[in-house]
Design a protein around this motif. Structure first.
Motif, PDB file in Angstrom:
ATOM      1  N   PRO A 266       0.805  -1.217   0.000  1.00 31.72           N
ATOM      2  CA  PRO A 266       0.000   0.000   0.000  1.00 31.72           C
ATOM      3  C   PRO A 266       0.840   1.271   0.000  1.00 31.72           C
ATOM      4  O   PRO A 266       0.436   2.287  -0.563  1.00 31.72           O
ATOM      5  N   GLY A 267       2.027   1.207   0.621  1.00 39.61           N
ATOM      6  CA  GLY A 267       2.862   2.393   0.686  1.00 39.61           C
ATOM      7  C   GLY A 267       3.401   2.850  -0.653  1.00 39.61           C
ATOM      8  O   GLY A 267       3.829   3.995  -0.800  1.00 39.61           O
ATOM      9  N   ALA A 268       3.378   1.984  -1.655  1.00 37.62           N
ATOM     10  CA  ALA A 268       3.823   2.386  -2.994  1.00 37.62           C
ATOM     11  C   ALA A 268       2.810   3.311  -3.658  1.00 37.62           C
ATOM     12  O   ALA A 268       3.169   4.103  -4.534  1.00 37.62           O
ATOM     13  N   ARG A 269       1.544   3.196  -3.272  1.00 43.07           N
ATOM     14  CA  ARG A 269       0.467   4.007  -3.851  1.00 43.07           C
ATOM     15  C   ARG A 269       0.461   3.899  -5.376  1.00 43.07           C
ATOM     16  O   ARG A 269       0.565   4.894  -6.103  1.00 43.07           O
ATOM     17  N   VAL A 270       0.312   2.683  -5.868  1.00 42.40           N
ATOM     18  CA  VAL A 270       0.241   2.451  -7.308  1.00 42.40           C
ATOM     19  C   VAL A 270      -1.041   1.696  -7.640  1.00 42.40           C
ATOM     20  O   VAL A 270      -1.324   0.647  -7.050  1.00 42.40           O
ATOM     21  N   GLY A 271      -1.805   2.247  -8.547  1.00 38.17           N
ATOM     22  CA  GLY A 271      -2.981   1.581  -9.092  1.00 38.17           C
ATOM     23  C   GLY A 271      -2.961   1.732 -10.606  1.00 38.17           C
ATOM     24  O   GLY A 271      -1.955   2.150 -11.194  1.00 38.17           O
ATOM     25  N   TYR A 272      -4.071   1.416 -11.229  1.00 33.80           N
ATOM     26  CA  TYR A 272      -4.119   1.560 -12.693  1.00 33.80           C
ATOM     27  C   TYR A 272      -5.558   1.496 -13.162  1.00 33.80           C
ATOM     28  O   TYR A 272      -6.470   1.091 -12.427  1.00 33.80           O
ATOM     29  N   VAL A 273      -5.755   1.907 -14.396  1.00 35.20           N
ATOM     30  CA  VAL A 273      -7.055   1.790 -15.046  1.00 35.20           C
ATOM     31  C   VAL A 273      -6.835   1.243 -16.447  1.00 35.20           C
ATOM     32  O   VAL A 273      -5.898   1.645 -17.139  1.00 35.20           O
TER      33      VAL A 273
END
Length: 442
Positions: A266-273
């Motif tokens: 979670p600490g990386a704060r990476v998501g995507y769409v």
């Protein structure tokens, strides 16, 4: 600041959403936990921390750096620049995300249809900002709804109309009725947001047959489906996982929202769409919706941290781009905790044949959340008393509904606790519920 201190602005001078309960919910819940740090928290939906490893972060970064040089042919200077300089707006791990989706979900996607975002929250915001073309646009969302979605919609001035969820995860008849009701009011339904797997907060899932009917209905009603899938890997049985909506999507009806917060770090704060819908632009040029989202992103966050992306990319590479393989320990921990919590509720609130159960709960097939229904309203005041006097935290389900009607339910999370903490928390919750029932009976 107190009321006696001078002020320069009032909330009324700012965006109307800033006074909305949807934007204050997360702050309130965080503040409660900070005020009562000794309380057992069955509220947080954060991932299990036992397997966090700082050394692994450095290893993942090195793995991705080697990938840039050895696999993609970058020179050491190019690789260094790619990691440390401002980066490509769409991201630098889009090709690995596409590979991950193919390996784990059976989704075939062009990497250029992927935008890497600052957590899934930014992905939601970009999509909603793009879809809100004018004041007649409306978003449908299965209720109860993740408060982060509701808050993001408020910030882009996109009204949210609730759709019934129910035991099937989404009531298709109500979805059709709501879409038609929106149109009858002279408005335009743009999309429907939902979590088909172990939804936050309900824990409900949609079976495969229902998913296929949902896709057909979306085509009939000319709706996009915003599929949010943070918990899909965490099934508690060993059978096959149902296909995602996007894996079943043959008509580009699904915009897929992904996150590495629960599956990597979670600490990386990476998501995507994944936004492969074709958009006609100036001069007849046709490109993916992802290109439009990237333009919005360039004005919001410029790009997602390349170093954070590299950590995610390295983790993917170390497991052959499979997060199913990379989360075996975590899945086992969540399954153990979920079963332990459900069994604990059964022991503390046994069914009595002569009368309906005063306390009921869901039994999801995976994920993080169990919803407990009680015969009295559950609100923030009760949560505050629970934390102060009983030493246990949970989440009022009222935070996930877009109205002020009393809600007689609370959400328990199993993700960030041990079985021993679950036992202590359930003992304290049982005491609170018993005392509240007695108080109201008296």
């Amino acid at each position: 600041m107190t009321a006696a201190e001078p002020v320069d602005l009032t909330v009324a001078d700012l965006h109307p959403a800033l006074g909305d309960p949807a934007l204050t919910s997360m702050n309130f819940l965080n503040e409660v936990s900070e005020r009562y740090p000794a309380a057992v928290s069955l509220a947080a939906g954060r991932p299990y921390e036992e397997y966090f490893d700082l050394a692994a972060v450095h290893r993942h970064l090195d793995t991705f750096h080697r990938h840039l040089v050895d696999d993609l042919g970058h020179s050491p200077e190019q690789a260094r620049r790619l990691l440390l300089q401002y980066g490509r707006t769409k991201g630098i791990v889009h090709h690995l995300i596409a590979r991950n989706l193919a390996v784990d979900e059976g989704i075939t996607v062009d990497p250029e249809d992927v935008v890497v975002t600052v957590g899934c929250q930014e992905a939601m915001f970009l999509v909603l900002r793009a879809l809100r073309a004018g004041p007649t646009d409306v978003l449908l969302a299965v209720a109860p709804t993740y408060v982060g979605l509701t808050g993001a919609a408020r910030l882009v001035d996109l009204p949210v109309w609730p759709v019934a969820g129910g035991s099937s995860g989404v009531d298709l008849a109500d979805l059709a009725a709501q879409a038609r009701r929106v149109r009858a009011a002279g408005l335009r339904p743009r999309a429907c947001y939902l979590m088909p797997d172990f939804a936050n907060p309900s824990g409900a899932s949609i079976d495969t047959a229902h998913r296929r009917r949902l896709l057909d209905l979306a085509a009939e009603e000319d709706l996009l489906l915003l599929e949010d899938n943070p918990y899909g890997l965490f099934h508690s049985d060993d059978g096959p996982r149902p296909p995602t909506l996007k894996a079943l999507d043959t008509r580009r009806r699904v915009v897929y929202l992904g996150s590495f917060a629960k599956t990597v770090l979670p600490g990386a704060r990476v998501g995507y769409v994944v936004a492969d819908q074709r958009v006609a632009g100036p001069g007849g040029r046709v490109g993916p919706l992802a290109d439009q989202l990237a333009m919005i992103k360039s004005m919001v966050t410029v790009n997602t941290s390349p170093i954070a992306q590299a950590v995610i990319g390295g983790r993917l590479l170390e497991h052959g781009c499979s997060l199913v393989a990379g989360n075996t320990r975590e899945r086992a921990a969540y399954t153990r905790n979920l079963r332990h919590l459900v069994a604990g509720l059964t022991r503390r609130f046994p069914a009595v044949p002569e009368r309906p159960a005063a306390v009921r709960w869901t039994v999801p097939a995976g994920g993080f959340f169990v919803v407990v229904t009680v015969p009295f309203p559950v609100d923030d005041a009760l949560l505050d008393r629970s934390a102060r006097d009983y030493g246990v935290l949970w989440t009022p389900m009222a935070h996930f509904y877009d109205d002020t009607a009393p809600v007689r339910a609370l959400r328990l999370s199993v993700s960030a606790v041990t079985p021993e903490q679950i036992d202590v928390g359930l003992d304290r919750l049982a005491e609170l519920i018993t005392d509240e029932l007695a108080r109201r009976a008296g």
